[in-house]
Motif scaffolding. Structure first.
Motif, PDB file in Angstrom:
ATOM      1  N   SER A  82       1.003  -1.121  -0.145  1.00  0.00           N
ATOM      2  CA  SER A  82      -0.001   0.200  -0.059  1.00  0.00           C
ATOM      3  C   SER A  82       0.863   1.212   0.166  1.00  0.00           C
ATOM      4  O   SER A  82       2.081   1.160   0.358  1.00  0.00           O
ATOM      5  CB  SER A  82      -0.872  -0.155   1.257  1.00  0.00           C
ATOM      6  OG  SER A  82      -0.028   0.305   2.585  1.00  0.00           O
ATOM      7  N   GLY A  83       0.297   2.352  -0.229  1.00  0.00           N
ATOM      8  CA  GLY A  83       1.001   3.729  -0.200  1.00  0.00           C
ATOM      9  C   GLY A  83       1.639   3.833   1.340  1.00  0.00           C
ATOM     10  O   GLY A  83       2.764   4.256   1.281  1.00  0.00           O
ATOM     11  N   MET A  84       0.880   3.584   2.083  1.00  0.00           N
ATOM     12  CA  MET A  84       1.225   3.617   3.598  1.00  0.00           C
ATOM     13  C   MET A  84       2.172   2.932   4.089  1.00  0.00           C
ATOM     14  O   MET A  84       3.071   3.129   4.756  1.00  0.00           O
ATOM     15  CB  MET A  84       0.098   3.385   4.559  1.00  0.00           C
ATOM     16  CG  MET A  84      -0.787   4.721   4.473  1.00  0.00           C
ATOM     17  SD  MET A  84      -0.417   6.455   4.990  1.00  0.00           S
ATOM     18  CE  MET A  84       0.571   6.178   6.584  1.00  0.00           C
ATOM     19  N   ILE A  87       5.189   4.579   2.580  1.00  0.00           N
ATOM     20  CA  ILE A  87       5.691   5.771   3.509  1.00  0.00           C
ATOM     21  C   ILE A  87       6.234   5.294   4.718  1.00  0.00           C
ATOM     22  O   ILE A  87       7.084   5.867   5.191  1.00  0.00           O
ATOM     23  CB  ILE A  87       4.385   6.637   3.542  1.00  0.00           C
ATOM     24  CG1 ILE A  87       3.947   7.052   2.238  1.00  0.00           C
ATOM     25  CG2 ILE A  87       4.541   7.746   4.733  1.00  0.00           C
ATOM     26  CD1 ILE A  87       2.534   7.684   1.966  1.00  0.00           C
ATOM     27  N   TYR A 108      -1.632  13.825   3.070  1.00  0.00           N
ATOM     28  CA  TYR A 108      -2.808  12.898   3.363  1.00  0.00           C
ATOM     29  C   TYR A 108      -3.007  12.683   4.711  1.00  0.00           C
ATOM     30  O   TYR A 108      -1.868  12.529   5.651  1.00  0.00           O
ATOM     31  CB  TYR A 108      -2.145  11.644   2.476  1.00  0.00           C
ATOM     32  CG  TYR A 108      -3.185  10.375   3.026  1.00  0.00           C
ATOM     33  CD1 TYR A 108      -4.402  10.506   2.639  1.00  0.00           C
ATOM     34  CD2 TYR A 108      -2.340   9.221   3.448  1.00  0.00           C
ATOM     35  CE1 TYR A 108      -5.054   9.197   2.961  1.00  0.00           C
ATOM     36  CE2 TYR A 108      -3.232   7.913   3.855  1.00  0.00           C
ATOM     37  CZ  TYR A 108      -4.612   8.160   3.758  1.00  0.00           C
ATOM     38  OH  TYR A 108      -5.203   6.942   3.797  1.00  0.00           O
ATOM     39  N   GLU A 151       4.324  16.465  -0.067  1.00  0.00           N
ATOM     40  CA  GLU A 151       3.681  15.990  -1.238  1.00  0.00           C
ATOM     41  C   GLU A 151       3.798  16.988  -2.604  1.00  0.00           C
ATOM     42  O   GLU A 151       3.762  17.965  -2.190  1.00  0.00           O
ATOM     43  CB  GLU A 151       2.250  15.586  -1.083  1.00  0.00           C
ATOM     44  CG  GLU A 151       1.743  14.603  -0.117  1.00  0.00           C
ATOM     45  CD  GLU A 151       0.401  14.409   0.466  1.00  0.00           C
ATOM     46  OE1 GLU A 151      -0.360  15.138   0.154  1.00  0.00           O
ATOM     47  OE2 GLU A 151       0.326  13.547   1.338  1.00  0.00           O
ATOM     48  N   ASN A 155      -2.552  16.576  -0.852  1.00  0.00           N
ATOM     49  CA  ASN A 155      -3.991  16.377  -0.664  1.00  0.00           C
ATOM     50  C   ASN A 155      -4.500  16.766   0.688  1.00  0.00           C
ATOM     51  O   ASN A 155      -3.885  16.622   1.807  1.00  0.00           O
ATOM     52  CB  ASN A 155      -3.859  14.606  -0.429  1.00  0.00           C
ATOM     53  CG  ASN A 155      -5.156  13.965  -0.184  1.00  0.00           C
ATOM     54  OD1 ASN A 155      -6.084  14.585  -0.017  1.00  0.00           O
ATOM     55  ND2 ASN A 155      -5.059  12.583  -0.027  1.00  0.00           N
ATOM     56  N   ASP A 180       5.995  12.486  -1.808  1.00  0.00           N
ATOM     57  CA  ASP A 180       4.822  11.656  -2.065  1.00  0.00           C
ATOM     58  C   ASP A 180       4.095  12.252  -3.315  1.00  0.00           C
ATOM     59  O   ASP A 180       3.859  13.409  -3.236  1.00  0.00           O
ATOM     60  CB  ASP A 180       3.941  11.584  -1.097  1.00  0.00           C
ATOM     61  CG  ASP A 180       2.685  10.649  -1.336  1.00  0.00           C
ATOM     62  OD1 ASP A 180       2.560  10.629  -2.712  1.00  0.00           O
ATOM     63  OD2 ASP A 180       1.840  10.503  -0.579  1.00  0.00           O
ATOM     64  N   THR A 182       1.861  10.983  -5.447  1.00  0.00           N
ATOM     65  CA  THR A 182       0.651  10.495  -5.943  1.00  0.00           C
ATOM     66  C   THR A 182      -0.275  11.105  -6.748  1.00  0.00           C
ATOM     67  O   THR A 182      -1.025  10.599  -7.521  1.00  0.00           O
ATOM     68  CB  THR A 182       0.130  10.039  -4.509  1.00  0.00           C
ATOM     69  OG1 THR A 182       0.820   9.139  -3.814  1.00  0.00           O
ATOM     70  CG2 THR A 182      -1.283   9.146  -4.952  1.00  0.00           C
ATOM     71  N   PHE A 183      -0.258  12.357  -6.525  1.00  0.00           N
ATOM     72  CA  PHE A 183      -1.327  13.200  -7.301  1.00  0.00           C
ATOM     73  C   PHE A 183      -0.851  13.598  -8.467  1.00  0.00           C
ATOM     74  O   PHE A 183      -1.629  14.227  -9.338  1.00  0.00           O
ATOM     75  CB  PHE A 183      -1.799  14.770  -6.395  1.00  0.00           C
ATOM     76  CG  PHE A 183      -2.956  14.404  -5.281  1.00  0.00           C
ATOM     77  CD1 PHE A 183      -2.893  13.343  -4.551  1.00  0.00           C
ATOM     78  CD2 PHE A 183      -3.613  15.446  -5.094  1.00  0.00           C
ATOM     79  CE1 PHE A 183      -3.852  13.079  -3.895  1.00  0.00           C
ATOM     80  CE2 PHE A 183      -4.530  15.283  -4.154  1.00  0.00           C
ATOM     81  CZ  PHE A 183      -4.772  14.151  -3.420  1.00  0.00           C
ATOM     82  N   SER A 201       1.381   6.302  -3.875  1.00  0.00           N
ATOM     83  CA  SER A 201       0.220   5.408  -3.627  1.00  0.00           C
ATOM     84  C   SER A 201      -0.061   4.628  -4.996  1.00  0.00           C
ATOM     85  O   SER A 201      -0.845   5.380  -5.775  1.00  0.00           O
ATOM     86  CB  SER A 201      -0.928   5.714  -2.823  1.00  0.00           C
ATOM     87  OG  SER A 201      -2.008   5.014  -2.931  1.00  0.00           O
ATOM     88  N   THR A 203      -2.268   2.769  -5.632  1.00  0.00           N
ATOM     89  CA  THR A 203      -3.713   2.499  -5.477  1.00  0.00           C
ATOM     90  C   THR A 203      -4.525   3.569  -6.223  1.00  0.00           C
ATOM     91  O   THR A 203      -5.680   3.176  -6.753  1.00  0.00           O
ATOM     92  CB  THR A 203      -4.254   2.771  -3.956  1.00  0.00           C
ATOM     93  OG1 THR A 203      -3.249   2.147  -3.110  1.00  0.00           O
ATOM     94  CG2 THR A 203      -5.529   2.347  -3.624  1.00  0.00           C
ATOM     95  N   LYS A 204      -3.944   4.657  -6.497  1.00  0.00           N
ATOM     96  CA  LYS A 204      -4.563   5.652  -7.311  1.00  0.00           C
ATOM     97  C   LYS A 204      -4.442   5.795  -8.479  1.00  0.00           C
ATOM     98  O   LYS A 204      -4.733   5.028  -9.398  1.00  0.00           O
ATOM     99  CB  LYS A 204      -3.997   7.168  -6.596  1.00  0.00           C
ATOM    100  CG  LYS A 204      -4.090   7.010  -5.028  1.00  0.00           C
ATOM    101  CD  LYS A 204      -5.303   7.049  -4.544  1.00  0.00           C
ATOM    102  CE  LYS A 204      -5.526   6.640  -2.993  1.00  0.00           C
ATOM    103  NZ  LYS A 204      -4.633   6.746  -1.999  1.00  0.00           N
ATOM    104  N   GLY A 214      -1.728  -0.380  -3.272  1.00  0.00           N
ATOM    105  CA  GLY A 214      -0.276  -0.756  -3.827  1.00  0.00           C
ATOM    106  C   GLY A 214       0.404   0.650  -3.333  1.00  0.00           C
ATOM    107  O   GLY A 214       0.056   1.856  -3.109  1.00  0.00           O
ATOM    108  N   LEU A 339      -8.723   7.922  -5.467  1.00  0.00           N
ATOM    109  CA  LEU A 339      -8.682   9.143  -6.684  1.00  0.00           C
ATOM    110  C   LEU A 339      -7.953   8.018  -7.913  1.00  0.00           C
ATOM    111  O   LEU A 339      -7.483   6.942  -7.757  1.00  0.00           O
ATOM    112  CB  LEU A 339      -7.698  10.108  -6.601  1.00  0.00           C
ATOM    113  CG  LEU A 339      -6.474   9.974  -5.651  1.00  0.00           C
ATOM    114  CD1 LEU A 339      -5.439  10.546  -6.346  1.00  0.00           C
ATOM    115  CD2 LEU A 339      -6.888  10.719  -4.224  1.00  0.00           C
TER     116      LEU A 339
END
Ligand code: PLP
Length: 404
Positions: A82-84, A87, A108, A151, A155, A180, A182-183, A201, A203-204, A214, A339
């Motif tokens: 996961s992203g977490m 991190i 986040y 980030e 977020n 990070d 992710t965005f 992450s 996941t996004k 992930g 997202l």
């Protein structure tokens, strides 16, 4: 030459075990050795190309890591469940008891909660700063500081971090800048601007189908080896390992990332312009009214646009909830966190993804009750979507309020 992240992904070539056009999935948790000596050498980290146990690494995870490292311009990468998972392992690898972290205050909620509530148990303290104020960032660094963390696009407030400015500060104080991203995958390449470690992450946007979680840490070979060390590697010992079947499916989705990001970005820009014209307080880094617009333009890989994330403020949580429920009923998207999906996703971050941040701190950073965060989808006809959204806004009495 300008960095071309999607070309780097496309230039990788794989052959599966039987000549397949996709790499074969390594459906094994453990691996045999023909000689006991090679097993010993592998434990010692001295047997290149040999696999030991899939919590350490697996061929499928290495393929995905290779594509992500190519995208972010790092030596290599370690994928996590996961992203977490990425991190927390990265930060625990970089810090020991007594250390200090300087971190953006708009991040986040899970990352915030980890640094605010969890790492103090190990005597790791964090100063949260306004990342757009470089002076404040530098002033927060002390002799125990081991990481500067942010980030690239935050977020949920979509603040733009000046990665070049931050990396200069980090280098001056000899600490790594961990970003990070992710965005803004593809749109921003943090290592080109001086970042040392890049996290996502998956996941996004990168996976893009909201069917798995992930994460990944992209960095130097030395740092990624340290994460995987059998003796003191946070990833190896905490165990946030991605399953091979999942990494294979994420790798396949990554191949369309550049097409998806362009569509997310152009749809988001269209809606942001329209909502702003309609009088809503709209935050989107592609709008000239965004305080980080010029900075984003300076940092971006132009062809991918300003990303798929935007916010509007509708004044109150009640109105936000009413509008989101109606938009979902009208099949304009889902009232859901996360997202990067093909459909638009919307949520009120103050009461969801950022609820870990205490209310007074939310207010101080500008996270208002009526804020709706949108992850704009891949809609083929965005003007139709806009008109349908406008209808919903009318029905809940919002446009009248704007027009009055
Ligand atoms: N980083 C950002 C910017 C996020 O938005 C999220 C999740 O929402 C995470 C990290 C955590 O990722 P994951 O949910 O995959 O653990």
């Amino acid at each position: 030459m300008k960095f071309k992240p999607a070309n780097h992904i496309q230039d990788l070539q794989y052959f599966g075990e039987f000549g397949g056009v996709n790499p074969s999935i390594s459906d094994s948790s453990t691996y045999t050795f023909l000689s006991a000596k090679t097993m010993f050498d592998t434990f010692e980290g001295n047997a290149e190309g040999c696999y030991l146990y899939s919590r350490h690494s697996s061929p499928s995870n290495l393929y995905l890591g290779e594509a992500l490292a190519a995208m972010e311009g790092t030596d290599t990468a370690n994928v996590a469940a996961s992203g977490m998972g990425a991190i927390t392992s990265t930060l625990l690898q970089l810090c020991s008891a007594g250390d200090h972290i300087v971190c953006s205050r708009t991040i986040y909620g899970g990352t915030y909660a980890f640094l605010k509530n969890f790492t103090p148990k190990f005597n790791i303290e964090t100063s949260f700063v306004d990342i757009t104020k470089l002076d404040a960032v530098e002033a927060a660094i002390n002799e125990d500081t081991k990481v500067l963390y942010c980030e690239s696009i935050s977020n949920p407030l979509l603040e733009v971090a000046d990665l070049e400015g931050l990396s200069k500060i980090a280098k001056k104080h000899n600490i790594p800048l961990v970003v990070d991203n992710t965005f803004s995958p593809l749109s921003i390449t943090p290592t080109e601007l001086g970042a040392d470690i890049v996290i996502h992450s998956l996941t996004k946007f990168i996976n893009g189908s909201s069917d798995t979680v992930g994460g990944v840490t992209c960095g130097s070979q030395e740092f990624i080896n340290s994460l995987r060390s059998v003796n003191d590697g946070a990833n190896m010992l905490l165990g946030p390992t991605m399953d091979s079947l999942r990494s294979a499916s994420i790798l396949k989705n990554m191949r369309t990332l550049h097409i998806r990001i362009k569509q997310h970005s152009s749809n988001a820009l269209y809606l942001a312009q329209k909502f702003e014209e309609d009088g809503f307080r709209t935050v989107y880094p592609g709008l000239p009214s965004h305080p980080g617009h010029e900075l984003f333009k300076k940092m971006m890989n132009r062809e991918y646009g300003f990303g798929g994330m935007m916010t509007i403020d509708v004044g109150s949580l009640e109105k936000a909830n009413e509008l989101m429920e109606l938009m979902q009923e009208s099949n304009l998207g889902y009232l859901a966190v996360s997202l990067g999906f093909y459909k638009t996703l919307f949520s009120a971050p103050g009461s969801s993804t950022s609820s870990e941040i205490p209310e007074d701190e939310q207010k101080e950073m500008g996270l208002s009750d009526g804020l709706i965060r949108f992850s704009i989808g891949l809609d083929n006809d965005i003007d139709r979507t806009y008109n349908m959204m406008r209808d919903c806004m009318h029905q809940v009495g919002l446009l009248e309020a704007q027009e009055a």
